[in-house]
Design a protein around this motif. Structure first.
Motif, PDB file in Angstrom:
ATOM      1  N   HIS A   1       1.035  -1.292   0.022  1.00  0.00           N
ATOM      2  CA  HIS A   1       0.000   0.218   0.045  1.00  0.00           C
ATOM      3  C   HIS A   1       0.880   1.036   0.043  1.00  0.00           C
ATOM      4  O   HIS A   1       0.526   2.301  -0.679  1.00  0.00           O
ATOM      5  N   GLN A   2       1.915   1.327   0.751  1.00  0.00           N
ATOM      6  CA  GLN A   2       2.860   2.354   0.897  1.00  0.00           C
ATOM      7  C   GLN A   2       3.451   2.615  -0.391  1.00  0.00           C
ATOM      8  O   GLN A   2       3.551   3.727  -0.944  1.00  0.00           O
ATOM      9  N   GLU A   3       3.929   1.500  -1.120  1.00  0.00           N
ATOM     10  CA  GLU A   3       4.534   1.807  -2.211  1.00  0.00           C
ATOM     11  C   GLU A   3       3.777   2.308  -3.509  1.00  0.00           C
ATOM     12  O   GLU A   3       4.237   2.984  -4.521  1.00  0.00           O
ATOM     13  N   LEU A   4       2.280   1.729  -3.196  1.00  0.00           N
ATOM     14  CA  LEU A   4       1.122   2.393  -4.348  1.00  0.00           C
ATOM     15  C   LEU A   4       0.782   3.826  -3.982  1.00  0.00           C
ATOM     16  O   LEU A   4      -0.081   4.406  -4.564  1.00  0.00           O
ATOM     17  N   GLY A   5       1.252   4.386  -2.942  1.00  0.00           N
ATOM     18  CA  GLY A   5       0.983   5.683  -2.398  1.00  0.00           C
ATOM     19  C   GLY A   5      -0.476   5.850  -1.546  1.00  0.00           C
ATOM     20  O   GLY A   5      -1.215   6.806  -1.766  1.00  0.00           O
ATOM     21  N   HIS A   6      -0.705   4.711  -0.991  1.00  0.00           N
ATOM     22  CA  HIS A   6      -1.919   4.760  -0.317  1.00  0.00           C
ATOM     23  C   HIS A   6      -1.555   4.736   1.279  1.00  0.00           C
ATOM     24  O   HIS A   6      -1.530   3.859   1.879  1.00  0.00           O
ATOM     25  N   PRO A   7      -1.072   5.862   1.881  1.00  0.00           N
ATOM     26  CA  PRO A   7      -0.542   5.793   3.347  1.00  0.00           C
ATOM     27  C   PRO A   7      -1.461   5.419   4.230  1.00  0.00           C
ATOM     28  O   PRO A   7      -1.399   4.562   5.434  1.00  0.00           O
ATOM     29  N   ALA A   8      -2.899   5.812   4.244  1.00  0.00           N
ATOM     30  CA  ALA A   8      -3.800   5.523   5.019  1.00  0.00           C
ATOM     31  C   ALA A   8      -4.213   4.090   5.305  1.00  0.00           C
ATOM     32  O   ALA A   8      -4.099   3.431   6.381  1.00  0.00           O
ATOM     33  N   ASP A   9      -4.048   3.270   4.011  1.00  0.00           N
ATOM     34  CA  ASP A   9      -4.127   1.586   4.051  1.00  0.00           C
ATOM     35  C   ASP A   9      -2.717   1.202   4.908  1.00  0.00           C
ATOM     36  O   ASP A   9      -3.009   0.148   5.486  1.00  0.00           O
ATOM     37  N   ALA A  10      -1.644   1.907   4.335  1.00  0.00           N
ATOM     38  CA  ALA A  10      -0.534   1.323   5.090  1.00  0.00           C
ATOM     39  C   ALA A  10      -0.355   1.486   6.510  1.00  0.00           C
ATOM     40  O   ALA A  10      -0.071   0.400   7.140  1.00  0.00           O
ATOM     41  N   ILE A  11      -0.868   2.502   7.207  1.00  0.00           N
ATOM     42  CA  ILE A  11      -0.806   3.054   8.307  1.00  0.00           C
ATOM     43  C   ILE A  11      -1.672   1.869   9.011  1.00  0.00           C
ATOM     44  O   ILE A  11      -1.579   1.252  10.080  1.00  0.00           O
ATOM     45  N   ALA A  12      -2.934   1.726   8.542  1.00  0.00           N
ATOM     46  CA  ALA A  12      -4.025   0.592   9.127  1.00  0.00           C
ATOM     47  C   ALA A  12      -3.453  -0.485   9.210  1.00  0.00           C
ATOM     48  O   ALA A  12      -3.328  -1.124  10.170  1.00  0.00           O
ATOM     49  N   ASP A  13      -2.749  -1.204   8.187  1.00  0.00           N
ATOM     50  CA  ASP A  13      -1.936  -2.584   8.269  1.00  0.00           C
ATOM     51  C   ASP A  13      -0.874  -2.494   9.297  1.00  0.00           C
ATOM     52  O   ASP A  13      -0.776  -3.524  10.206  1.00  0.00           O
ATOM     53  N   TYR A  14       0.007  -1.617   9.140  1.00  0.00           N
ATOM     54  CA  TYR A  14       1.138  -1.751  10.142  1.00  0.00           C
ATOM     55  C   TYR A  14       0.686  -1.509  11.621  1.00  0.00           C
ATOM     56  O   TYR A  14       1.039  -2.104  12.427  1.00  0.00           O
TER      57      TYR A  14
END
Length: 167
Positions: free
Chosen positions: A96-109
């Motif tokens: 998600h982070q690589e794709l530019g979706h920080p909110a999704d990355a944050i939720a997963d992390y």
């Protein structure tokens, strides 16, 4: 490689041996033969569609091949089948982070952390995603955690991120 030849022999005897397909996928993944790994995990999934580890490992191979969206599909399925697996969430967050979706990355992390995942790389990645979302102080907090436990060379790189934010 002996393991690979034994697995190929097992598959000659029984082409539907899911354990052999999965193990051969792991051998290929470890060797960096990502296309072959992805194929073996696909065969495993064809034979056992609800096998979370096969979806997870296929996603790893696909991500390494630059097929992030396809990898996300498999990670979503793996997370559905094994909702308590933090490794799936960390990999999905990275994509998600690589794709530019920080909110999704944050939720997963953050969910991975709640499930017991740890490590300086996770704190650094979460800090990066938080910064991308404009949450500088939260990013700084996670980067500081990373600095505390990272090897010195990596810690110095993370310190540079903190310095770039200003104190």
């Amino acid at each position: 490689d002996l393991a690979e030849s034994d697995l190929l022999r097992a598959l000659e005897l029984d082409p539907r041996a899911t354990r052999a397909h999965f193990a051969l996928g792991l051998v290929h993944l470890e060797a960096g033969a990502f296309e072959l790994a992805a194929d073996e995990f696909a065969r495993t999934i064809e034979l056992e569609p609800d096998r979370a580890d096969a979806h997870h490992r296929r996603a790893q191979a696909l991500a390494a091949l630059g097929r992030a969206l396809h990898a996300l599909d498999h990670l979503d399925r793996a997370a559905e089948l094994s909702p308590g697996d933090p490794e799936v969430l960390v990999l999905r967050g990275r994509i998600h982070q690589e794709l530019g979706h920080p909110a999704d990355a944050i939720a997963d992390y953050e969910r991975a952390l709640r499930l017991g995942a740890s490590g300086w790389r996770l704190d650094e990645a979460l800090g990066d995603a938080l910064l991308a979302a404009g949450r500088k102080s939260a990013a700084r907090l996670h980067w500081r955690r990373a600095v505390e436990i990272a090897p010195e060379e990596d810690a110095e790189r993370v310190r540079e991120k903190i310095r770039a934010l200003g104190e």
